[in-house]
Design a protein around this motif. Structure first.
Motif, PDB file in Angstrom:
ATOM      1  N   THR A  15       5.576  12.601 -82.919  1.00  0.00           N
ATOM      2  CA  THR A  15       6.710  12.551 -84.135  1.00  0.00           C
ATOM      3  C   THR A  15       7.988  12.968 -83.330  1.00  0.00           C
ATOM      4  O   THR A  15       9.187  12.333 -83.878  1.00  0.00           O
ATOM      5  CB  THR A  15       6.174  13.634 -84.938  1.00  0.00           C
ATOM      6  OG1 THR A  15       5.138  13.754 -85.444  1.00  0.00           O
ATOM      7  CG2 THR A  15       7.401  13.701 -86.025  1.00  0.00           C
ATOM      8  N   ASP A  18       9.016   9.508 -81.834  1.00  0.00           N
ATOM      9  CA  ASP A  18       9.466   8.668 -82.693  1.00  0.00           C
ATOM     10  C   ASP A  18      11.031   9.029 -83.433  1.00  0.00           C
ATOM     11  O   ASP A  18      11.747   8.051 -83.553  1.00  0.00           O
ATOM     12  CB  ASP A  18       8.267   8.539 -84.050  1.00  0.00           C
ATOM     13  CG  ASP A  18       7.118   7.907 -83.495  1.00  0.00           C
ATOM     14  OD1 ASP A  18       7.087   7.287 -82.687  1.00  0.00           O
ATOM     15  OD2 ASP A  18       6.038   8.036 -84.110  1.00  0.00           O
ATOM     16  N   PHE A  19      10.968  10.129 -83.805  1.00  0.00           N
ATOM     17  CA  PHE A  19      12.293  10.465 -84.223  1.00  0.00           C
ATOM     18  C   PHE A  19      13.444  10.612 -83.190  1.00  0.00           C
ATOM     19  O   PHE A  19      14.686  10.160 -83.740  1.00  0.00           O
ATOM     20  CB  PHE A  19      12.477  12.016 -84.876  1.00  0.00           C
ATOM     21  CG  PHE A  19      11.849  11.831 -86.398  1.00  0.00           C
ATOM     22  CD1 PHE A  19      12.738  11.434 -87.410  1.00  0.00           C
ATOM     23  CD2 PHE A  19      10.445  11.696 -86.531  1.00  0.00           C
ATOM     24  CE1 PHE A  19      12.078  11.207 -88.837  1.00  0.00           C
ATOM     25  CE2 PHE A  19       9.880  11.869 -87.891  1.00  0.00           C
ATOM     26  CZ  PHE A  19      10.693  11.292 -89.167  1.00  0.00           C
ATOM     27  N   ALA A  22      14.605   7.126 -83.260  1.00  0.00           N
ATOM     28  CA  ALA A  22      14.839   6.609 -84.407  1.00  0.00           C
ATOM     29  C   ALA A  22      14.233   5.446 -85.020  1.00  0.00           C
ATOM     30  O   ALA A  22      14.755   4.529 -85.652  1.00  0.00           O
ATOM     31  CB  ALA A  22      16.452   6.185 -84.436  1.00  0.00           C
ATOM     32  N   LYS A  23      12.765   5.650 -85.020  1.00  0.00           N
ATOM     33  CA  LYS A  23      11.982   4.415 -85.285  1.00  0.00           C
ATOM     34  C   LYS A  23      11.758   4.674 -86.784  1.00  0.00           C
ATOM     35  O   LYS A  23      10.844   5.866 -87.116  1.00  0.00           O
ATOM     36  CB  LYS A  23      10.571   4.545 -84.632  1.00  0.00           C
ATOM     37  CG  LYS A  23      10.590   3.865 -83.199  1.00  0.00           C
ATOM     38  CD  LYS A  23       9.224   4.001 -82.564  1.00  0.00           C
ATOM     39  CE  LYS A  23       9.602   3.433 -81.272  1.00  0.00           C
ATOM     40  NZ  LYS A  23       8.146   3.571 -80.418  1.00  0.00           N
ATOM     41  N   GLY A  24      11.966   3.828 -87.708  1.00  0.00           N
ATOM     42  CA  GLY A  24      11.403   3.932 -89.153  1.00  0.00           C
ATOM     43  C   GLY A  24      12.082   4.985 -89.953  1.00  0.00           C
ATOM     44  O   GLY A  24      11.990   5.341 -90.948  1.00  0.00           O
ATOM     45  N   GLN A  25      13.351   5.442 -89.458  1.00  0.00           N
ATOM     46  CA  GLN A  25      14.008   6.433 -90.354  1.00  0.00           C
ATOM     47  C   GLN A  25      15.506   6.481 -90.019  1.00  0.00           C
ATOM     48  O   GLN A  25      15.915   5.840 -89.160  1.00  0.00           O
ATOM     49  CB  GLN A  25      13.402   7.849 -90.050  1.00  0.00           C
ATOM     50  CG  GLN A  25      12.995   8.353 -88.820  1.00  0.00           C
ATOM     51  CD  GLN A  25      14.298   8.813 -87.892  1.00  0.00           C
ATOM     52  OE1 GLN A  25      15.117   9.174 -88.414  1.00  0.00           O
ATOM     53  NE2 GLN A  25      14.167   8.288 -86.534  1.00  0.00           N
ATOM     54  N   LYS A  26      16.240   7.209 -90.921  1.00  0.00           N
ATOM     55  CA  LYS A  26      17.682   7.243 -90.708  1.00  0.00           C
ATOM     56  C   LYS A  26      17.951   8.253 -89.434  1.00  0.00           C
ATOM     57  O   LYS A  26      17.840   9.436 -89.629  1.00  0.00           O
ATOM     58  CB  LYS A  26      18.338   7.989 -92.012  1.00  0.00           C
ATOM     59  CG  LYS A  26      19.895   7.914 -91.924  1.00  0.00           C
ATOM     60  CD  LYS A  26      20.336   8.234 -93.288  1.00  0.00           C
ATOM     61  CE  LYS A  26      20.093   9.931 -93.401  1.00  0.00           C
ATOM     62  NZ  LYS A  26      20.626  10.320 -94.675  1.00  0.00           N
ATOM     63  N   ASN A  85      11.253  17.767 -94.416  1.00  0.00           N
ATOM     64  CA  ASN A  85      12.388  17.158 -94.908  1.00  0.00           C
ATOM     65  C   ASN A  85      13.068  16.667 -93.537  1.00  0.00           C
ATOM     66  O   ASN A  85      13.680  17.252 -92.879  1.00  0.00           O
ATOM     67  CB  ASN A  85      13.318  17.848 -95.769  1.00  0.00           C
ATOM     68  CG  ASN A  85      14.485  16.836 -96.117  1.00  0.00           C
ATOM     69  OD1 ASN A  85      15.009  16.079 -95.371  1.00  0.00           O
ATOM     70  ND2 ASN A  85      14.858  17.354 -97.292  1.00  0.00           N
ATOM     71  N   THR A  86      13.029  15.463 -93.332  1.00  0.00           N
ATOM     72  CA  THR A  86      13.577  14.970 -91.873  1.00  0.00           C
ATOM     73  C   THR A  86      14.991  14.631 -92.175  1.00  0.00           C
ATOM     74  O   THR A  86      15.590  14.635 -91.027  1.00  0.00           O
ATOM     75  CB  THR A  86      12.471  13.639 -91.158  1.00  0.00           C
ATOM     76  OG1 THR A  86      13.053  12.710 -92.179  1.00  0.00           O
ATOM     77  CG2 THR A  86      11.141  14.101 -91.026  1.00  0.00           C
ATOM     78  N   ASP A  87      15.647  14.278 -93.083  1.00  0.00           N
ATOM     79  CA  ASP A  87      17.002  14.035 -93.097  1.00  0.00           C
ATOM     80  C   ASP A  87      17.723  15.374 -93.595  1.00  0.00           C
ATOM     81  O   ASP A  87      19.348  15.328 -93.439  1.00  0.00           O
ATOM     82  CB  ASP A  87      17.059  13.197 -94.511  1.00  0.00           C
ATOM     83  CG  ASP A  87      16.257  11.944 -94.066  1.00  0.00           C
ATOM     84  OD1 ASP A  87      16.519  11.610 -93.084  1.00  0.00           O
ATOM     85  OD2 ASP A  87      15.807  11.523 -95.147  1.00  0.00           O
TER      86      ASP A  87
END
Length: 145
Positions: A15, A18-19, A22-26, A85-87
């Motif tokens: 995870t 992936d973040f 920046a795969k599949g998210q803002k 909350n990833t944002d």
């Protein structure tokens, strides 16, 4: 309702990668990643009574406020306030980051940011554990808690 933790052990999860990619998210950068860790409470903020300095803990990204309908429910633990909350990238109490470099804020990651020696988390995102549990082993499953 914040707790400062000294991170003694942390591990890398897909995870985080992936973040970071920046795969599949803002994307939200700069950011301190990390969410699988074990450590000790270094200090507690105002209103924190359930933890004290020296307690062995695991930071968790799906916390419990213990006040919302989901936390009080016997059927769900997806807290309205502390769910993943990833944002967000900031603390709930004041909407600001606890981290900075050269006066510029650095964003939090899923409320834990464990890839550093010290981190600040909401008290509801901390699980107190038995001090005899080996932190180098129990830090790995925190992704699944």
């Amino acid at each position: 309702m914040e707790v400062r933790l000294k991170i003694l052990f942390t591990s890398l999860c897909h995870t985080d990668v992936d973040f970071w990619e920046a795969k599949g998210q803002k994307p939200l950068f700069p950011r301190i990643f990390g969410h699988e860790a074990g450590g000790v409470v270094e200090s507690v903020g105002e209103g924190v009574t359930e933890l004290k300095p020296g307690d062995h803990v695991l930071p968790v990204f799906t916390g419990e406020c213990k006040k919302c309908a989901h936390c009080k429910s016997e059927e769900s633990n997806m807290c309205d306030i502390l769910r993943i909350n990833t944002d967000r990238g900031v603390m709930l109490n004041d909407g600001k980051s606890q981290f900075s470099i050269n006066g510029r804020p650095i964003h939090h990651f899923v409320g834990t940011s464990t890839f550093r020696e010290y981190t600040v988390v909401h008290v509801g995102c901390v699980a107190k554990i038995n001090p005899r549990a080996p932190l180098d082993k129990v830090c790995v499953p925190t992704c699944g808690i």
